[in-house]
Write a protein that holds these residues in place. Structure first.
Motif, short mmCIF file in Angstrom:
data_model
loop_
_atom_site.label_atom_id
_atom_site.label_comp_id
_atom_site.label_asym_id
_atom_site.label_seq_id
_atom_site.Cartn_x
_atom_site.Cartn_y
_atom_site.Cartn_z
N TRP A 116 90.90 28.70 -76.28
CA TRP A 116 91.21 29.58 -77.24
C TRP A 116 90.73 29.50 -77.84
O TRP A 116 89.54 30.56 -78.06
CB TRP A 116 92.79 30.04 -77.49
CG TRP A 116 93.12 28.69 -78.34
CD1 TRP A 116 92.72 28.27 -79.92
CD2 TRP A 116 93.85 26.90 -78.16
NE1 TRP A 116 92.94 27.29 -80.15
CE2 TRP A 116 94.28 26.77 -79.18
CE3 TRP A 116 94.86 27.15 -77.30
CZ2 TRP A 116 94.68 25.52 -79.42
CZ3 TRP A 116 95.30 25.49 -77.18
CH2 TRP A 116 94.92 25.34 -78.10
N ALA A 117 89.99 28.76 -78.95
CA ALA A 117 89.01 28.37 -79.80
C ALA A 117 87.28 28.98 -79.19
O ALA A 117 86.46 28.85 -79.83
CB ALA A 117 88.68 26.85 -81.10
N VAL A 118 87.28 28.37 -77.98
CA VAL A 118 85.51 28.97 -77.21
C VAL A 118 85.94 30.52 -76.32
O VAL A 118 85.25 30.69 -76.29
CB VAL A 118 85.89 27.63 -76.11
CG1 VAL A 118 84.12 27.75 -75.57
CG2 VAL A 118 86.40 26.37 -76.61
N LEU A 119 87.23 31.12 -76.06
CA LEU A 119 87.18 32.69 -75.56
C LEU A 119 86.26 33.30 -75.72
O LEU A 119 85.42 34.12 -75.37
CB LEU A 119 88.23 32.83 -75.39
CG LEU A 119 88.92 31.47 -74.94
CD1 LEU A 119 90.56 32.08 -74.74
CD2 LEU A 119 88.25 31.38 -72.83
N GLU A 120 86.12 33.70 -77.16
CA GLU A 120 84.93 34.60 -77.89
C GLU A 120 83.43 34.88 -77.46
O GLU A 120 82.90 34.88 -76.97
CB GLU A 120 85.48 34.65 -80.08
CG GLU A 120 84.80 36.13 -80.01
CD GLU A 120 85.55 36.43 -81.63
OE1 GLU A 120 85.75 35.93 -81.85
OE2 GLU A 120 84.65 37.41 -81.80
N THR A 158 96.43 30.12 -74.87
CA THR A 158 94.76 30.51 -74.46
C THR A 158 95.35 31.61 -73.40
O THR A 158 93.83 33.18 -73.23
CB THR A 158 94.50 29.41 -73.29
OG1 THR A 158 94.47 27.99 -73.58
CG2 THR A 158 93.39 29.59 -72.38
N VAL A 159 96.28 31.77 -72.80
CA VAL A 159 96.75 33.63 -72.26
C VAL A 159 96.60 33.85 -73.18
O VAL A 159 95.66 35.33 -72.54
CB VAL A 159 97.52 33.21 -71.38
CG1 VAL A 159 98.35 34.69 -70.42
CG2 VAL A 159 97.37 32.22 -70.04
N GLN A 160 96.92 33.99 -74.64
CA GLN A 160 97.15 35.19 -75.92
C GLN A 160 96.10 35.11 -76.10
O GLN A 160 95.38 36.29 -76.28
CB GLN A 160 97.79 34.61 -76.77
CG GLN A 160 99.85 34.71 -76.31
CD GLN A 160 100.27 34.39 -77.00
OE1 GLN A 160 100.09 33.16 -78.24
NE2 GLN A 160 101.83 33.95 -77.50
N ALA A 161 95.24 34.43 -76.63
CA ALA A 161 93.49 34.79 -76.65
C ALA A 161 92.99 35.57 -75.61
O ALA A 161 91.87 36.66 -75.76
CB ALA A 161 93.32 33.45 -76.91
N LEU A 162 93.34 35.41 -73.86
CA LEU A 162 91.79 35.80 -73.03
C LEU A 162 92.75 37.11 -73.03
O LEU A 162 91.95 38.37 -73.44
CB LEU A 162 92.72 35.37 -72.18
CG LEU A 162 92.29 34.31 -71.91
CD1 LEU A 162 92.76 33.76 -70.34
CD2 LEU A 162 90.35 34.14 -71.39
N ARG A 163 94.19 37.89 -73.55
CA ARG A 163 94.21 39.54 -73.57
C ARG A 163 94.10 40.29 -74.78
O ARG A 163 93.56 40.92 -74.36
CB ARG A 163 95.67 38.85 -73.59
CG ARG A 163 96.74 38.74 -72.69
CD ARG A 163 98.32 39.02 -72.53
NE ARG A 163 98.20 38.23 -71.05
CZ ARG A 163 99.84 38.03 -71.09
NH1 ARG A 163 100.27 37.02 -71.65
NH2 ARG A 163 100.10 37.54 -69.85
#
Ligand SMILES: C[S@@+](CC[C@H](N)C(=O)[O-])C[C@H]1O[C@@H](n2cnc3c(N)ncnc32)[C@H](O)[C@@H]1O
Length: 257
Positions: free
Chosen positions: A179-183, A208-213
Motif C-alpha cells: 500500500w505504501a508503494v501504490l501512489e 492494499t485493496v483499500q489503498a487501491l480503491r
C-alpha cells in the motif's frame, strides 16, 4: 521468420529422460558442469534446439529452458513466489512480450525470471530491492537463467522513496507494505497499465485493496489460488493427500485517470 538457432551465450537445458534439467550457458570449448566434469557444446552453436548429446554415458536433448526448468534450478534465499502465484500475478498485471515491467522486491529473483521470460528479448524488467544481498542473489539467478541483458536491478526502498519510473506497462509488488508503494506506482504506470500485489495475510490484503480503491485504481480485484495435485492411476485416480494450504493473496488494479 524468428531464428531459433542457438547462439553463443544462450542458456540451454540438457534434459535426460526422467532427470532434472541441467542449465548450461553455451560457449566455445569445454564448459564446467557442476561437480561432475566438463562438457563441450561448441557444435551446438548455430544448431536448432532439440539435438541429442552424450555426456558421462547418458543421452541428453539440448532444449530451450522452460519456466519450470528455470524455477526448479533456482538458488533460494528469500521466500520465492510459487509458480501458480507468479503466473496469476502476470495475468493480473497484464504482462506481455515487449513490455517494460517493474517489480519490487527482487528477493531471490524467481518472479524476476518469470517476468523476464514473458516480456522476452524485446522487453525490459526493472527490479527494485532495498537490500543489496537480495539484489546480488537475484542477479545471480537471473544471470544463470540467461536474462541479465533484459533486467536492471536497483537498490531502493520503494515504500519510502517510491518508484521513480514513467511509462511502465505493469508493476508487480511482492513486499510487506504494497500500500505504501501504490501512489508512486500509479504515477509510474502508463494509462491502461496494471499493478498487481502479493501478500501473505488478510490484514495486508485488506489494506492494499483499500489503498487501491482510495487512489482511484479501476478494476480492483482480489483473489487467492489453491492448487491440488492429482494422483493418476489405472482406475484409482484421486486428489493428492497433501496440499499447499496457503501461500498468499493477490490484488490488482488498473490506472485509467
Ligand atoms: C518475499 S521477498 C520477494 C521474493 C521474490 N518475489 C521472489 O520470487 O524471489 C520480499 C523482498 O522484498 C524486499 N523489500 C521489502 N520491503 C521493500 C521495500 N520497501 N523496498 C524494496 N524492497 C523491499 C525484501 O528485501 C525482500 O527481498
Amino acid at each position: 521468420m524468428h531464428d531459433d538457432r542457438w547462439k553463443e551465450g544462450d542458456v540451454v537445458a540438457l534434459k535426460a529422460l526422467g532427470a532434472p534439467p541441467l542449465l548450461v550457458p553455451l560457449a566455445r570449448g569445454p564448459i564446467r558442469l557442476g561437480h561432475d566434469g566438463v562438457i563441450d557444446l561448441t557444435s551446438q552453436i548455430g544448431s536448432a534446439p532439440g539435438e541429442a548429446v552424450e555426456w558421462l554415458g547418458r543421452s541428453y536433448r539440448v532444449v530451450r529452458p522452460s519456466l519450470a526448468d528455470l524455477f526448479s534450478t533456482l538458488r533460494r534465499g528469500a521466500q520465492i513466489i510459487t509458480p501458480k502465484d507468479a503466473v496469476q500475478l502476470m495475468f493480473l498485471a497484464g504482462v506481455a512480450p515487449g513490455n517494460h515491467v517493474a517489480e519490487a522486491g527482487s528477493g531471490s529473483g524467481a518472479l524476476t525470471i518469470a517476468l523476464a521470460h514473458t516480456v522476452g528479448a524485446a522487453g525490459r524488467v526493472t527490479s527494485f530491492d532495498r537490500r543489496r544481498d537480495f539484489l546480488d542473489a537475484a542477479r545471480e539467478n537471473v544471470t544463470r537463467a540467461g536474462f541479465s541483458d533484459r533486467v536492471t536491478f536497483r537498490e531502493r526502498d520503494v515504500a519510502r522513496d517510491g518508484i521513480d519510473l514513467t511509462d511502465v506497462s505493469s508493476i508487480v509488488l511482492d513486499l510487506p507494505e504494497p500500500w505504501a508503494v501504490l501512489e508512486s506506482a500509479r504515477a509510474a504506470l502508463v494509462r491502461g497499465g496494471y499493478v498487481a500485489t502479493y501478500t501473505p495475510t488478510y490484514n495486508q490484503l485488506e489494506r492494499t485493496v483499500q489503498a487501491l480503491r482510495s487512489l482511484g485504481y479501476d478494476e480492483v480485484r482480489a483473489v487467492e489460488l489453491l492448487e491440488r495435485g492429482l494422483h493418476v492411476g489405472d482406475g484409482g485416480t484421486r486428489p493428492a493427500f497433501e496440499m499447499l494450504g496457503h501461500t498468499g493473496f493477490l490484488a490488482s488494479g488498473r490506472r485509467l485517470d
